[in-house]
Design an enzyme around this catalytic site. Structure first.
Site, PDB file in Angstrom:
ATOM      1  N   SER A   1       4.162   4.693  -4.465  1.00 24.45           N
ATOM      2  CA  SER A   1       5.428   4.390  -4.273  1.00 24.45           C
ATOM      3  C   SER A   1       6.531   3.549  -4.049  1.00 24.45           C
ATOM      4  CB  SER A   1       4.165   3.100  -2.678  1.00 24.45           C
ATOM      5  OG  SER A   1       3.461   2.267  -4.081  1.00 24.45           O
TER       6      SER A   1
ATOM      7  N   VAL B   1      -7.323   4.831  -5.219  1.00 26.50           N
ATOM      8  CA  VAL B   1      -7.548   6.668  -6.203  1.00 26.50           C
ATOM      9  C   VAL B   1      -9.179   5.828  -7.446  1.00 26.50           C
ATOM     10  CG1 VAL B   1      -5.087   7.428  -6.915  1.00 26.50           C
ATOM     11  CG2 VAL B   1      -6.703   5.468  -8.569  1.00 26.50           C
TER      12      VAL B   1
ATOM     13  N   ASN C   1      -0.715   8.822 -11.405  1.00 33.22           N
ATOM     14  CA  ASN C   1       0.470   7.882 -12.449  1.00 33.22           C
ATOM     15  C   ASN C   1      -0.153   6.510 -12.041  1.00 33.22           C
ATOM     16  OD1 ASN C   1       3.337   6.457 -12.709  1.00 33.22           O
ATOM     17  ND2 ASN C   1       2.809   6.358 -10.533  1.00 33.22           N
TER      18      ASN C   1
ATOM     19  N   TYR D   1      -6.731  -1.658 -20.617  1.00 31.94           N
ATOM     20  CA  TYR D   1      -5.647  -1.035 -20.715  1.00 31.94           C
ATOM     21  C   TYR D   1      -5.806  -0.230 -21.721  1.00 31.94           C
ATOM     22  CZ  TYR D   1      -0.951   0.482 -19.530  1.00 31.94           C
ATOM     23  OH  TYR D   1       0.457   0.986 -19.093  1.00 31.94           O
TER      24      TYR D   1
ATOM     25  N   ILE E   1       9.031   1.174 -20.515  1.00 30.62           N
ATOM     26  CA  ILE E   1       9.976   0.934 -19.323  1.00 30.62           C
ATOM     27  C   ILE E   1      10.133  -0.234 -18.159  1.00 30.62           C
ATOM     28  CG2 ILE E   1       9.987   3.019 -17.316  1.00 30.62           C
ATOM     29  CD1 ILE E   1       9.733   3.456 -20.580  1.00 30.62           C
TER      30      ILE E   1
HETATM   31  N1  LIG Z   1       6.014   0.808 -17.355  1.00 28.09           N
HETATM   32  C1  LIG Z   1       5.960   0.796 -18.415  1.00 28.09           C
HETATM   33  O1  LIG Z   1       6.699   0.015 -19.454  1.00 28.09           O
HETATM   34  C2  LIG Z   1       4.591   1.722 -18.500  1.00 28.09           C
HETATM   35  C3  LIG Z   1       4.173   1.963 -20.001  1.00 28.09           C
HETATM   36  C4  LIG Z   1       3.523   2.960 -20.284  1.00 28.09           C
HETATM   37  C5  LIG Z   1       3.037   3.518 -19.476  1.00 28.09           C
HETATM   38  N2  LIG Z   1       2.805   3.311 -17.803  1.00 28.09           N
HETATM   39  C6  LIG Z   1       2.197   3.262 -16.903  1.00 28.09           C
HETATM   40  O2  LIG Z   1       3.309   3.610 -15.855  1.00 28.09           O
HETATM   41  C7  LIG Z   1       2.573   3.825 -14.639  1.00 28.09           C
HETATM   42  C8  LIG Z   1       3.057   3.640 -13.769  1.00 28.09           C
HETATM   43  O3  LIG Z   1       3.614   2.526 -13.844  1.00 28.09           O
HETATM   44  P1  LIG Z   1       4.458   1.134 -13.374  1.00 28.09           P
HETATM   45  O4  LIG Z   1       5.432   0.897 -14.277  1.00 28.09           O
HETATM   46  O5  LIG Z   1       5.561   2.233 -12.849  1.00 28.09           O
HETATM   47  O6  LIG Z   1       3.576   0.269 -12.646  1.00 28.09           O
HETATM   48  P2  LIG Z   1       3.873  -0.181 -11.213  1.00 28.09           P
HETATM   49  O7  LIG Z   1       3.517  -1.312 -10.779  1.00 28.09           O
HETATM   50  O8  LIG Z   1       5.087  -0.179 -10.529  1.00 28.09           O
HETATM   51  O9  LIG Z   1       3.201   0.885 -10.299  1.00 28.09           O
HETATM   52  C9  LIG Z   1       2.124   1.137  -9.973  1.00 28.09           C
HETATM   53  C10 LIG Z   1       1.940   2.097  -8.725  1.00 28.09           C
HETATM   54  O10 LIG Z   1       0.400   2.693  -9.280  1.00 28.09           O
HETATM   55  C11 LIG Z   1      -0.099   1.925  -7.633  1.00 28.09           C
HETATM   56  N3  LIG Z   1      -1.714   1.818  -7.686  1.00 28.09           N
HETATM   57  C12 LIG Z   1      -2.556   0.698  -8.486  1.00 28.09           C
HETATM   58  N4  LIG Z   1      -3.186   0.595  -8.388  1.00 28.09           N
HETATM   59  C13 LIG Z   1      -4.053   1.378  -7.551  1.00 28.09           C
HETATM   60  C14 LIG Z   1      -4.874   2.168  -7.363  1.00 28.09           C
HETATM   61  N5  LIG Z   1      -6.053   1.281  -6.904  1.00 28.09           N
HETATM   62  N6  LIG Z   1      -5.064   3.028  -6.705  1.00 28.09           N
HETATM   63  C15 LIG Z   1      -3.750   3.986  -5.679  1.00 28.09           C
HETATM   64  N7  LIG Z   1      -2.357   3.476  -6.483  1.00 28.09           N
HETATM   65  C16 LIG Z   1      -2.173   2.280  -7.130  1.00 28.09           C
HETATM   66  C17 LIG Z   1       0.480   0.671  -6.633  1.00 28.09           C
HETATM   67  O11 LIG Z   1       0.870   1.108  -5.782  1.00 28.09           O
HETATM   68  C18 LIG Z   1       2.088   1.208  -7.413  1.00 28.09           C
HETATM   69  O12 LIG Z   1       2.333   2.379  -7.006  1.00 28.09           O
HETATM   70  C19 LIG Z   1       0.867   3.425 -15.025  1.00 28.09           C
HETATM   71  O13 LIG Z   1      -0.022   4.441 -14.673  1.00 28.09           O
HETATM   72  C20 LIG Z   1       1.521   2.888 -16.314  1.00 28.09           C
HETATM   73  O14 LIG Z   1       0.099   2.124 -16.355  1.00 28.09           O
HETATM   74  C21 LIG Z   1       3.923   2.268 -17.213  1.00 28.09           C
END
Ligand SMILES: NC(=O)c1ccc[n+]([C@@H]2O[C@H](COP(=O)([O-])OP(=O)(O)OC[C@H]3O[C@@H](n4cnc5c(N)ncnc54)[C@H](O)[C@@H]3O)[C@@H](O)[C@H]2O)c1
Length: 241
Positions: free
Chosen positions: A10, A60, A86, A151, A184
């Site tokens: 989303s 999930v 993701n 995490y 990111i």
């Molecule tokens: N932003 C960063 O710097 C970064 C770095 C390394 C890894 N990541 C990973 O990338 C992925 C996306 O991160 P982001 O920064 O876009 O985060 P974000 O918080 O913007 O998005 C997270 C998404 O996960 C969904 N979500 C959360 N809990 C959920 C659940 N129980 N069931 C279904 N959906 C669920 C949310 O609705 C949202 O769409 C994550 O796995 C995060 O750990 C992010």
């Protein structure tokens, strides 16, 4: 038309991955946990590329939600060919202050969610003798990070999971890889204190924070035929961090 399912599509990284895969001609399904408006926006952006797209509210970390989600996607779009695990959350804190609840929550969504979705996807992929599973881990799953024991453990778990499942299903035409983003710019990182951000920036040789597009580019590559001889790998998208 092949179908790609992106969990947590989303907003943030997942939303950009969904749009980029739509641009490449995949029909798109996303699931989200809270914000329906954001999910709707992502779907509208995907549809602009002339593909079918749908969103589902699903947690999930709940096996029943995941089963229902895969059934619905198959009915409406067809079997899933590309799964991007993701969805992820953080609940940061130093170990001595970390509650069992916060530890479990992060493991349940990040790691167990990846397990449930992969298990639900794999049968149809085996039947098709083709599939791509792309797991979003993190650089902290490789290196660790103070304040993120839960995490980091979930993300390190995803790496072990990726390598094991890659060995199990390679002969069936299914590749399983992980992407380890660094810092990111998304809502997840926006909430960090300025001094923490500055400290991260000083560790990045490319001297900028990553964008969701940087991660999406790697995901699109792994989903494509160009990546057909790559499995069990972790691609770091960190600006060299
Ligand atoms: N932003 C960063 O710097 C970064 C770095 C390394 C890894 N990541 C990973 O990338 C992925 C996306 O991160 P982001 O920064 O876009 O985060 P974000 O918080 O913007 O998005 C997270 C998404 O996960 C969904 N979500 C959360 N809990 C959920 C659940 N129980 N069931 C279904 N959906 C669920 C949310 O609705 C949202 O769409 C994550 O796995 C995060 O750990 C992010």
């Amino acid at each position: 038309m092949s179908v790609a399912l992106i969990t947590g599509g989303s907003r943030g990284i997942g939303s950009v991955i969904a749009e980029q895969l739509a641009k490449d001609g995949f029909d798109i399904a996303i699931c989200y946990s809270g914000n329906e408006d954001a999910a709707q926006k992502t779907i509208e952006a995907c549809k602009k590329h002339g593909v079918q797209a749908m969103y589902i509210k699903a947690d999930v970390s709940k096996a029943d939600d995941v089963t229902a989600m895969f059934t619905q996607v198959k009915e409406l779009l067809g079997p899933v060919d590309v799964l991007v695990n993701n969805a992820g959350i953080t609940k940061d804190g130093l170990l001595l202050r970390m509650s069992e609840e916060d530890f479990d929550k992060v493991i349940d969504i990040n790691l167990k969610g990846t397990f449930f979705c992969t298990k639900a996807a794999i049968k149809d992929m085996m039947k098709a003798r083709h599939g791509r599973i792309i797991n979003i881990t993190s650089i902290v799953g490789v290196k660790g990070n103070a304040g993120q024991a839960n995490y980091s453990a979930s993300k390190a778990g995803i790496i072990g999971f990726t390598k094991s499942v890659a060995r199990e299903y390679g002969a069936k035409g299914v590749t399983v890889n992980a992407i380890a983003p660094g810092f990111i710019q998304t809502a997840m990182t926006d909430e960090l204190p300025e001094e923490v951000k500055k400290s991260y920036l000083s560790q990045i040789p490319l001297a900028r924070f990553g964008q969701a597009e940087d991660v999406a580019n790697a995901a699109v590559f792994l989903a494509s035929e160009k990546a057909s001889y790559i499995t069990g790998q972790v691609i770091e998208v960190t600006g060299g961090m």
